[in-house]
Design an enzyme around this catalytic site. Structure first.
Site, short mmCIF file in Angstrom:
data_model
loop_
_atom_site.label_atom_id
_atom_site.label_comp_id
_atom_site.label_asym_id
_atom_site.label_seq_id
_atom_site.Cartn_x
_atom_site.Cartn_y
_atom_site.Cartn_z
N GLU A 113 -7.98 2.66 -2.54
CA GLU A 113 -7.48 1.99 -1.32
C GLU A 113 -8.57 1.20 -0.61
OE1 GLU A 113 -6.71 5.11 -2.27
OE2 GLU A 113 -4.95 5.88 -1.21
N ASP A 154 -9.30 7.69 0.39
CA ASP A 154 -7.86 7.53 0.13
C ASP A 154 -7.04 7.78 1.39
OD1 ASP A 154 -8.67 10.22 -0.01
OD2 ASP A 154 -6.84 10.78 -1.07
N GLU A 155 -5.86 7.17 1.39
CA GLU A 155 -4.80 7.48 2.35
C GLU A 155 -5.22 7.46 3.81
OE1 GLU A 155 -1.64 10.19 0.00
OE2 GLU A 155 -3.37 11.31 0.70
N LEU A 156 -6.07 6.52 4.19
CA LEU A 156 -6.36 6.40 5.62
C LEU A 156 -5.15 5.78 6.29
CD1 LEU A 156 -8.25 6.54 8.07
CD2 LEU A 156 -9.07 4.25 7.44
N HIS A 194 -8.51 12.56 5.75
CA HIS A 194 -8.67 13.82 5.01
C HIS A 194 -9.90 14.63 5.46
CE1 HIS A 194 -5.44 13.46 2.03
NE2 HIS A 194 -5.72 12.16 1.96
#
Ligand SMILES: *[C@@H]1O[C@H](CO)[C@@H](O)[C@H](O)[C@H]1NC(C)=O
Ligand SMILES: *[C@@H]1O[C@H](CO)[C@@H](O)[C@H](O)[C@H]1NC(C)=O
Ligand SMILES: *[C@@H]1O[C@H](CO)[C@@H](O)[C@H](O)[C@H]1NC(C)=O
Ligand SMILES: *[C@@H]1O[C@H](CO)[C@@H](O)[C@H](O)[C@H]1NC(C)=O
Ligand SMILES: *[C@@H]1O[C@H](CO)[C@@H](O)[C@H](O)[C@H]1NC(C)=O
Ligand SMILES: *[C@@H]1O[C@H](CO)[C@@H](O)[C@H](O)[C@H]1NC(C)=O
Ligand SMILES: *[C@@H]1O[C@H](CO)[C@@H](O)[C@H](O)[C@H]1NC(C)=O
Ligand SMILES: *[C@@H]1O[C@H](CO)[C@@H](O)[C@H](O)[C@H]1NC(C)=O
Ligand SMILES: *[C@@H]1O[C@H](CO)[C@@H](O)[C@H](O)[C@H]1NC(C)=O
Ligand SMILES: *[C@@H]1O[C@H](CO)[C@@H](O)[C@H](O)[C@H]1NC(C)=O
Length: 588
Positions: free
Chosen positions: A399, A351-353, A285
């Site tokens: 995460e 988040d969301e790597l 991100h």
């Protein structure tokens, strides 16, 4: 004829009056049915010292008396200038049966005595969860003497907000009254962290939009504004020692927050008991740095985006490149010391790597978790220690500990969003948690797809074009969520509270108010008052909440925030909510 009707109407008065419509619900209260009028010359003291009503007063410094003076002025200004005549809360054309008769028997509010029982400390103004006591007691005698006691100036602000919610403007336009005297309230929050997350990177928001949101948060006794200030789409926060970052990364030359804007937002919040803290999301991100520092980023605008990230244009930090660390050191040295005077937290993202990104990284060329995990551990350790060194407490997305097994410090607050057993798992591991379960508290959900489909296969697959977190989370659903559901007492102690989230792919300043309000109010009450009503031991009832929330909505609109309606006026004008609820009343 008319004179014989009057006594009958006055008996109806209470039946037609609103409930004690304080939002969020106080822990306990008793109220009477006498009318008191409020005058602009009400005598107000703070620890014995006279406080004049000064409309528009802004504190000159971070000082308890200044902050209380401003709170008093805002409360009175709201009552006297927002013109909240609650016709929509009473039977059609029968407002006058609820309003006091201004021509007789006027009892005036005489005084408001504010007593703060302990001195504020530095942490009052930028507290960690639990560091400030926000409790207050408010009593109003039948004779019109009010007393507000609180442990901290923040508690005074919360009590003043309640005070504001007791008064209405008379339809004659020149009187302000409450019908609830005598009154006694004891109040304190259930959770110390009651927040809103605003993503200002997917779409641009002006400073005014953020300040207006802080105002409404204060009215709802919410106390944390989490600004998700950067993402792969844009970088709107100016870093003065690195002017290229926002100059290249913001959507437009004026689409950025200067250092002064950032300080103004934080101070504006501080004066209202709302801690404004920032998130630079990383190492995923972060693609908007491609515009100024392409050497630090992999997978920016990689194709097709869904192999590399959750939405275009992707972009993650290289995890094995010393230039990334040098960049972050310089950036944090500039940013964190400016945030620290007004906030206790800094959110370092996480988040969301997507592991695939590192396959494009010449320094790694792998998506294997055993290769990436140690690199990520080192990255998180380094950034979190920088945050601590600056006097701030790190926050991270779930995460990092749950999917990547990265070890984090016991001070670090973990924000969950994936729902399911996350809160239980994390608190079971001993982590402090704030809950943003997307199934309940993502206010952007249910607005449909923003990706466009050509006719054909994609069109068929996506039809009818719902988004990933359908359906829309209406206030009833938001209100049903208890962040401590199914936790043991020890686990529940680690839940600091929660945040509703506004991710901004399809939201911007034009529609912001109606997206947040009054739905965030519903979470605000869960977080302040608790999902369970301690008096009954039962879940709070929608039937009790609806008329109060509908009234709160009208008050917010009167105060300048475009909150969405809770019900049609036909329902708010009903004697009670029976006709607009299940089970239905005998009237039908
Ligand atoms: C107001 O409250 C008093 C005391 O509880 C009660 O006796 C009286 O009937 C109430 N008046 C109305 C109009 O309900
Ligand atoms: C409010 O009243 C309760 C009960 O009297 C008391 O225990 C508490 O300390 C009071 N709180 C404040 C802030 O004055
Ligand atoms: C990683 O990329 C491969 C294609 O190389 C793709 O099949 C897979 O779904 C991607 N993984 C994720 C988590 O996106
Ligand atoms: C990281 O980069 C160094 C060279 O700078 C290299 O020796 C090392 O193998 C790389 N680590 C990984 C996990 O690829
Ligand atoms: C790694 O890449 C391979 C090949 O593209 C893919 O099959 C696999 O799913 C990827 N693994 C992860 C964790 O994304
Ligand atoms: C983290 O630990 C869990 C449970 O032990 C395991 O399933 C998972 O594969 C691990 N993930 C990584 C990235 O090491
Ligand atoms: C938290 O971690 C610090 C540093 O590692 C340690 O000194 C402290 O005892 C820990 N506190 C708790 C409550 O575990
Ligand atoms: C109370 O609310 C919880 C969710 O917070 C729900 O799971 C539970 O079923 C509700 N209990 C009752 C009796 O409605
Ligand atoms: C509640 O927690 C227990 C573990 O203590 C778990 O087995 C159960 O599935 C959970 N229930 C729900 C509804 O999440
Ligand atoms: C609401 O109205 C119904 C009939 O319309 C009545 O039976 C009920 O007692 C009323 N409830 C309250 C709280 O006034």
């Amino acid at each position: 004829m008319f004179s014989r009707l009057v006594p009958i109407l006055s008996v109806l008065l209470v039946a037609l009056g609103p409930v004690c419509a304080i939002w969020p619900a106080p822990r306990s209260y008793t109220k009477g049915n006498s009318t008191l009028y409020l005058h602009q010359n009400i005598y107000i003291t703070y620890n014995g010292e006279f406080l004049p009503y000064m409309a528009g007063y802004v504190p000159q410094s971070i000082n308890s008396k200044e902050i209380v003076q401003a709170g008093v002025s805002r409360a009175l200004e709201s009552i006297f200038t927002d013109k909240f005549v609650p016709w929509m809360l009473h039977k059609r054309n029968r407002l006058s049966t609820f309003e006091p008769d201004v021509f007789k028997g006027q009892n005036w509010m005489k005084s408001l005595k504010i007593v703060q029982t302990t001195q504020d400390t530095a942490s009052t103004f930028k507290p960690l969860a639990g560091e400030v006591d926000e409790s207050y007691n408010l009593t109003i005698s039948a004779q019109g003497d009010a007393t507000l006691t609180a442990v901290s100036s923040t508690g005074v602000l919360r009590g003043l907000e309640t005070f504001t919610q007791l008064f209405y403007q008379h339809s004659s336009g020149t009187f302000w009254y409450t019908n609830d005297a005598p009154l006694s309230i004891q109040d304190a929050p259930k959770f110390p962290h009651r927040g809103v997350l605003l993503d200002v990177a997917r779409n641009w928001y002006g400073v005014d939009d953020i300040l207006r949101t802080i105002d409404a948060m204060g009215w709802n006794k919410m106390n944390r504004l989490h600004i998700h200030v950067t993402d792969s789409q844009s970088w709107p926060i100016d870093i003065p020692s690195m002017p290229e970052v926002a100059r290249e990364g913001a959507y437009c030359p004026d689409c950025k927050y200067s250092a002064e804007d950032v300080q103004n937002m934080q101070l504006y919040g501080l004066y209202r008991g709302v801690e404004v803290y920032f998130e630079i999301d990383m190492p995923g991100h972060i693609g908007s740095l491609e515009w100024s520092h392409p050497e630090l980023i992999v997978a920016y605008d990689a194709f097709p985006y869904y192999w590399w990230c959750a939405e275009p244009p992707c972009g993650a930090f290289k995890l094995n490149d010393s230039r990334v660390d040098a960049f972050l050191e310089k950036m944090f040295d500039d940013l964190l010391p400016r945030l620290e005077p007004y906030a206790a937290y800094f959110h370092a993202g996480g988040d969301e790597l997507n592991a695939n990104d590192s396959m494009l990284d010449p320094g790694i060329r792998s998506n294997a978790t055993e290769v990436l995990q140690p690199l990520l551990q080192k990255f998180v350790d380094t950034q979190h220690s920088r945050v601590r060194k600056a006097g701030l407490t790190p926050m991270t997305w779930e995460e990092i500990p749950l999917d990547w097994n990265v070890t984090i410090g016991n001070d670090t607050v973990v924000q969950t969003w994936l729902g399911g057993a996350s809160v239980k798992t994390l608190t079971g591991m001993g982590h402090k948690v704030i809950d943003s379960d997307y199934n309940y508290w993502y206010l952007d959900c249910g607005r449909g797809q923003w990706l466009s489909m050509e006719n054909g296969e994609a069109y068929q697959n996506f039809y009818p074009f719902g988004d990933w977190c359908d359906p829309f989370k209406n206030w009833h659903l938001i209100y049903s969520h208890d962040p401590t559901f199914n936790l043991t007492a020890d686990e529940a102690k680690l839940v600091l509270g929660g945040e509703v989230a506004i991710w901004s792919e399809q939201i911007d300043a034009v529609i912001l108010d109606g997206i947040i309000w009054p739905r965030a109010s519903a979470a605000g009450e869960v977080l302040w008052s608790g999902r369970i009503d301690e008096a009954t031991g039962q879940n709070r009832s929608q039937l009790d909440a609806t008329p109060r929330l509908a009234e709160m909505r009208e008050r917010m609109v009167a105060r300048g925030v475009g909150a969405a309606p809770v019900q049609m006026i036909w329902c708010t004008q009903a004697d009670n909510a029976t006709e607009c609820s299940y089970p239905m009343g005998p009237g039908l």
